[in-house]
Each structure stands twice: as C-alpha cells, then as structure tokens.
Scaffold this active site. Structure first.
Site, PDB file in Angstrom:
ATOM      1  N   THR A  16       5.677  -9.575  15.619  1.00 39.65           N
ATOM      2  CA  THR A  16       6.310  -8.375  15.126  1.00 39.65           C
ATOM      3  C   THR A  16       6.381  -7.452  16.983  1.00 39.65           C
ATOM      4  O   THR A  16       6.885  -6.948  17.334  1.00 39.65           O
ATOM      5  CB  THR A  16       5.225  -7.517  13.902  1.00 39.65           C
ATOM      6  OG1 THR A  16       6.136  -7.912  13.116  1.00 39.65           O
ATOM      7  CG2 THR A  16       6.315  -6.256  14.374  1.00 39.65           C
ATOM      8  N   SER A  65       5.332 -15.477  11.982  1.00 46.11           N
ATOM      9  CA  SER A  65       4.504 -15.997  11.373  1.00 46.11           C
ATOM     10  C   SER A  65       3.918 -16.116  10.011  1.00 46.11           C
ATOM     11  O   SER A  65       3.263 -16.969   9.840  1.00 46.11           O
ATOM     12  CB  SER A  65       3.211 -15.187  12.259  1.00 46.11           C
ATOM     13  OG  SER A  65       2.469 -14.331  11.155  1.00 46.11           O
ATOM     14  N   THR A  98       1.176 -10.470  12.782  1.00 46.40           N
ATOM     15  CA  THR A  98      -0.231  -9.986  11.836  1.00 46.40           C
ATOM     16  C   THR A  98      -0.715 -11.057  10.578  1.00 46.40           C
ATOM     17  O   THR A  98      -1.928 -11.695  10.298  1.00 46.40           O
ATOM     18  CB  THR A  98      -0.494  -8.944  11.328  1.00 46.40           C
ATOM     19  OG1 THR A  98       0.910  -8.356  10.633  1.00 46.40           O
ATOM     20  CG2 THR A  98       0.086  -8.082  12.474  1.00 46.40           C
ATOM     21  N   ASP A  99       0.390 -10.976   9.919  1.00 46.15           N
ATOM     22  CA  ASP A  99       1.006 -12.145   8.514  1.00 46.15           C
ATOM     23  C   ASP A  99      -0.241 -13.304   8.133  1.00 46.15           C
ATOM     24  O   ASP A  99      -0.892 -13.370   7.845  1.00 46.15           O
ATOM     25  CB  ASP A  99       2.411 -12.423   8.045  1.00 46.15           C
ATOM     26  CG  ASP A  99       3.280 -11.021   7.823  1.00 46.15           C
ATOM     27  OD1 ASP A  99       2.514 -10.227   7.676  1.00 46.15           O
ATOM     28  OD2 ASP A  99       4.166 -11.392   7.688  1.00 46.15           O
TER      29      ASP A  99
HETATM   30  C1  SIN Z   1       4.709 -11.583  11.380  1.00 37.07           C
HETATM   31  O1  SIN Z   1       3.437 -11.788  11.453  1.00 37.07           O
HETATM   32  O2  SIN Z   1       5.272 -12.689  12.189  1.00 37.07           O
HETATM   33  C2  SIN Z   1       5.444 -10.791  10.980  1.00 37.07           C
HETATM   34  C3  SIN Z   1       5.057  -9.304  10.830  1.00 37.07           C
HETATM   35  C4  SIN Z   1       4.009  -9.216  11.885  1.00 37.07           C
HETATM   36  O3  SIN Z   1       3.552  -9.172  13.060  1.00 37.07           O
HETATM   37  O4  SIN Z   1       3.209  -7.739  11.463  1.00 37.07           O
END
Ligand code: SIN
Length: 319
Positions: A16, A65, A98-99
C-alpha cells in the site's frame, strides 16, 4: 566522495505504501504496488535530495504482499545480503505491504547474516491519500537504519520500532496497525532519533559518589516543588514559592513541554531570580523532546516526581 559505511539502500517490494487510488479520501479501494521505490523516496522531504547520493534504491518486486511468495523472498534475501556485505552500506530499508510484513521480517531474520540494520516499513494508506502515512514511515525507517550500533531485522510503522520475532499486524484499518504483544514496541522514532523502550541507564558511579557525599554533608534538603500546567493556570503559586525561598521548580507540562502563558511568565521571573526550572510532561507516555529556543531545561524523560529528586540532588551537588 562516498563516505564509507553511510549509504542506505532502499529495496522496494510494493504494498500500500506504493499504492494509488483515484480518490484521495479512499483508504480501502486502491491498487497496491503501483509507484516505484525511487519515486516514493522522491516524495519525502528530507530524503529526496539524498536519492542517488547517500540513499540508493532498487526495485526487487512490485506486489500486493498478500501474494508474497518464496521466489520473491529468495530474491529479496539475496539483494539484502549483497548490500549488507558492501562496506559502504550502513543499512537496508525495505518497503513492503503490511499484510505479510511480519512473515518477511521473520524469514529475513532467519536467513540473513546481518551485522547491520534491515528495516521493513510500509503504510496503511496509499501514496495518493490526503494524509499518507508512508512518507513519514519511510523517513523513520531510514533514521533507524542510520542509527549507530543497531543490527538485525526490524519493522518501523507509525513511529514505532518492532523486532522481527514479535511484530504482528493487529488491525486491518488504523494507521498504527502493528504490535509486539505484551512487551510492546522496542522503541520509538522521534524527530529522527530512536528512543529505546528498555532505557538502560548509563553507569553513573562518579555522579552517585558526588551525590552520596552531598547528602552526607547537606545541612538541609533543597526545596524543590512540583507545579502543574493546566487550562486557566496562573503564576500565583510560583511568585509565592519564590518569596518563600524555593530553589527549584519542576513543571508537569502539557504535551511536549508547553506551559500556560501566565505560569510561564512567572517561571521566567523565577528563573531570572536564580530558581532552577525543569520541564517534565504530564502525559503518561513519551517524554519532552527539546528544541532550539526552549526557555527551560527538560527532565530527560524523567517523570515530574523523579525529576524533582534529580533536581534536588543537582542542587545539593552544585547549589
Ligand atoms: C499489502 O500488504 O501489500 C497491501 C496492504 C498494505 O500494504 O497495507
């Protein structure tokens, strides 16, 4: 000329933090992994002028991710190790979704030989958001990577430093989405500086010896009072204390060491008259961060009651 050991390498993997949306107000309907890592850095004041100089970038992957896989991990680990082994490199930062950030952090912890910092960072809001969290997270991650005597794999987000072992995404929406269970963050990045949670105190044998001597020789304990800054505060108590011979005042200040103007004026009069004034914060977390132009000393992170003891001992040692 390249300063040896000062280069930070930022490896992009997507997420993100590199996401874009057609609406600045929308934090959930966006496309992750759209902006290249070099462009991400160029949008960060304080970093943009370093790109291509003390900060290098490399795009290792460009994925959401949730789709992280072993091939990307292998490539990422290879590129990390390659840069960590370069004598001119101080540390590596990785932009990541983040995931699955916690999984990549642990994988890298397990496979890298790392005597330098590797800092993963991310964002909960896309780069196109009204107030994206990515740029500050990136700046904070670089600050940690530049910090002396730091080694190992970390995650930095929302001003917090987490270690690879405990870090976990605990919230699907809010900006401070990461936690480290019962032990909490390892530290915080404040104005480009790390404040570690385990605030190990420096050895103070000589200071303690002086303090013990001053206690033994003291005829009386210096008078140090604690005052609270609050809405509608006045300087009346300060003026009374000065008339009464107070030697020091610790102020439990609002926020980052701010003081109601009426109380502040009285404290300035007291300071001019020779009374030592020290600011602590009345907030239960954090500490007063000093800045140029501050009118009063700060307590170096001590709470008001502990700052009072420190000031009493200071006054005993050097009245
Ligand atoms: C991801 O994990 O690539 C998408 C979600 C995020 O980064 O918060």
């Amino acid at each position: 000329m390249q300063v040896v050991g000062q280069t930070i390498v930022v490896l992009g993997t997507g997420g993100t933090i590199a996401g874009t949306s057609s609406s600045a107000a929308n934090h959930i309907a966006y496309q992750a992994a759209q902006v290249g890592v070099a462009d991400l850095l160029r949008s960060v004041p304080g970093l943009n002028e370093s790109v291509g100089k003390s900060v290098e970038t490399e795009q290792v992957a460009q994925v959401d991710s949730k789709d992280m896989d072993f091939e990307i991990w292998k490539r990422l680990a290879d590129r990390c190790q390659h840069h960590l082994d370069r004598p001119s490199v101080k540390g590596v930062v990785i932009t990541h979704g983040t995931d699955t950030l916690e999984e990549t952090a642990w994988f890298l912890h397990e496979v890298l030989s790392c005597s330098k910092p590797v800092v993963l960072t991310c964002a909960m809001r896309p780069a196109t958001a009204l107030t994206p969290d990515g740029p500050q997270n990136l700046l904070d991650a670089v600050s940690l990577a530049q910090t002396a005597d730091v080694r190992g794999v970390f995650a930095v987000a929302a001003g917090e430093v987490h270690g690879a072992r405990l870090v976990q995404k605990v919230h699907p929406y809010r900006v401070n989405a990461f936690a480290s269970g019962d032990s909490g963050p390892m530290g915080w990045i404040e104005e480009g500086t790390v404040r570690w949670a385990q605030n190990r105190l420096p050895a103070r044998d000589e200071k303690a010896r002086v303090a013990m001597n001053s206690i033994a020789n003291a005829a009386a304990v210096p008078r140090v009072e604690i005052l609270l800054s609050h809405a509608g505060a006045s300087g009346a108590l300060v003026d009374t204390l000065v008339r009464d011979g107070v030697q020091g005042v610790v102020v439990a200040c609002t926020g980052n060491g701010t003081i109601h103007h009426a109380l502040e004026a009285a404290l300035l009069r007291a300071q001019t008259a020779g009374v030592r004034v020290v600011r602590a914060t009345r907030c239960t977390g954090g500490q007063v961060l000093p800045k140029p132009g501050d009118l009063f000393a700060d307590s170096h992170g001590l709470s008001p009651v502990k700052a009072r003891i420190a000031l009493m001992l200071d006054l005993l040692a050097a009245p």
